[in-house]
Design a protein around this motif. Structure first.
Motif, PDB file in Angstrom:
ATOM      1  N   GLY A 151     -11.920  17.429 -51.303  1.00  0.00           N
ATOM      2  CA  GLY A 151     -12.013  16.537 -50.167  1.00  0.00           C
ATOM      3  C   GLY A 151     -11.815  17.207 -48.828  1.00  0.00           C
ATOM      4  O   GLY A 151     -12.066  16.575 -47.788  1.00  0.00           O
TER       5      GLY A 151
ATOM      6  N   MET B 180     -18.843  22.662 -44.160  1.00  0.00           N
ATOM      7  CA  MET B 180     -18.724  22.104 -45.497  1.00  0.00           C
ATOM      8  C   MET B 180     -17.637  21.043 -45.486  1.00  0.00           C
ATOM      9  O   MET B 180     -16.463  21.352 -45.248  1.00  0.00           O
ATOM     10  CB  MET B 180     -18.397  23.196 -46.514  1.00  0.00           C
ATOM     11  N   ASN B 181     -18.025  19.794 -45.746  1.00  0.00           N
ATOM     12  CA  ASN B 181     -17.099  18.671 -45.778  1.00  0.00           C
ATOM     13  C   ASN B 181     -17.043  18.063 -47.169  1.00  0.00           C
ATOM     14  O   ASN B 181     -17.956  18.238 -47.974  1.00  0.00           O
ATOM     15  CB  ASN B 181     -17.528  17.600 -44.769  1.00  0.00           C
ATOM     16  N   ASN B 182     -15.973  17.321 -47.424  1.00  0.00           N
ATOM     17  CA  ASN B 182     -15.787  16.663 -48.718  1.00  0.00           C
ATOM     18  C   ASN B 182     -16.020  17.630 -49.870  1.00  0.00           C
ATOM     19  O   ASN B 182     -16.778  17.366 -50.803  1.00  0.00           O
ATOM     20  CB  ASN B 182     -16.699  15.444 -48.833  1.00  0.00           C
ATOM     21  N   LEU B 183     -15.344  18.753 -49.808  1.00  0.00           N
ATOM     22  CA  LEU B 183     -15.556  19.799 -50.801  1.00  0.00           C
ATOM     23  C   LEU B 183     -15.105  19.367 -52.186  1.00  0.00           C
ATOM     24  O   LEU B 183     -14.124  18.636 -52.345  1.00  0.00           O
ATOM     25  CB  LEU B 183     -14.830  21.068 -50.378  1.00  0.00           C
ATOM     26  N   LYS B 184     -15.836  19.833 -53.185  1.00  0.00           N
ATOM     27  CA  LYS B 184     -15.585  19.522 -54.579  1.00  0.00           C
ATOM     28  C   LYS B 184     -15.289  20.805 -55.340  1.00  0.00           C
ATOM     29  O   LYS B 184     -15.710  21.888 -54.932  1.00  0.00           O
ATOM     30  CB  LYS B 184     -16.813  18.838 -55.188  1.00  0.00           C
TER      31      LYS B 184
ATOM     32  N   SER C  88     -12.293  20.500 -45.916  1.00  0.00           N
ATOM     33  CA  SER C  88     -13.425  21.056 -45.186  1.00  0.00           C
ATOM     34  C   SER C  88     -13.200  22.516 -44.855  1.00  0.00           C
ATOM     35  O   SER C  88     -12.057  22.969 -44.688  1.00  0.00           O
ATOM     36  CB  SER C  88     -13.651  20.290 -43.876  1.00  0.00           C
TER      37      SER C  88
ATOM     38  N   VAL D 119     -25.479  19.281 -52.130  1.00  0.00           N
ATOM     39  CA  VAL D 119     -24.672  19.358 -50.915  1.00  0.00           C
ATOM     40  C   VAL D 119     -25.193  18.466 -49.802  1.00  0.00           C
ATOM     41  O   VAL D 119     -24.558  18.389 -48.739  1.00  0.00           O
ATOM     42  CB  VAL D 119     -24.547  20.806 -50.398  1.00  0.00           C
TER      43      VAL D 119
ATOM     44  N   ARG E 175     -23.053  16.437 -47.159  1.00  0.00           N
ATOM     45  CA  ARG E 175     -21.727  17.040 -47.072  1.00  0.00           C
ATOM     46  C   ARG E 175     -21.720  18.346 -46.274  1.00  0.00           C
ATOM     47  O   ARG E 175     -20.754  18.638 -45.577  1.00  0.00           O
ATOM     48  CB  ARG E 175     -21.162  17.309 -48.470  1.00  0.00           C
TER      49      ARG E 175
ATOM     50  N   ASP F 106     -18.027  23.255 -55.827  1.00  0.00           N
ATOM     51  CA  ASP F 106     -18.455  24.074 -54.697  1.00  0.00           C
ATOM     52  C   ASP F 106     -17.819  25.460 -54.710  1.00  0.00           C
ATOM     53  O   ASP F 106     -18.187  26.313 -53.895  1.00  0.00           O
ATOM     54  CB  ASP F 106     -18.116  23.389 -53.369  1.00  0.00           C
TER      55      ASP F 106
END
Length: 120
Positions: free
Chosen positions: A15, A83-87, A17, A64, A67, A90
């Motif tokens: 979640g 890079m946002n809302n990273l999982k 960045s 991606v 995001r 990723d």
């Protein structure tokens, strides 16, 4: 001396960045397509995002979209990947890549890679 120098990688929680930067030198940055690739352990290198030199059009891998955002500043010879809302998926080494558009594909350059780890 051609250089693509990457920075901004690190460890973040799901979640979170990060913003990656790639500073280019030694070639005509404004004449190159700029791309970000990534490679996770046990997987092939994957094209993540691209930005053209002239019209600024962008393209993203489906995983991606919404995001990640690629952008470039030709005056600073720098390309970015927000890079946002990273999982966790990723997690990978992220590479900066430059492809000549003057005569397309005549020269290609790679950065050294920067590690992104998404984990609790």
């Amino acid at each position: 001396q051609v250089q693509l120098v990457e920075s901004g990688g690190g460890l973040v929680q799901p979640g979170g960045s990060l913003r990656l930067s790639c500073a280019a030198s030694g070639f005509t940055f404004s004449g190159y397509l700029m791309r970000w690739y990534r490679q996770a352990p046990g997987k092939e290198r994957e094209l993540v995002a691209a930005s053209t030199s002239v019209d600024g059009s962008t393209n993203y891998v489906d995983s991606v979209k919404g995001r990640f955002t690629i952008s470039r500043d030709n005056a600073k010879n720098t390309v970015y990947l927000q890079m946002n809302n990273l999982k966790p998926d990723d997690t990978a080494v992220y590479y900066c890549n430059a492809v000549e558009e003057i005569i397309f594909g005549r020269t290609i350059y790679w950065g050294q890679g920067t590690q992104v780890t998404v984990s609790s």
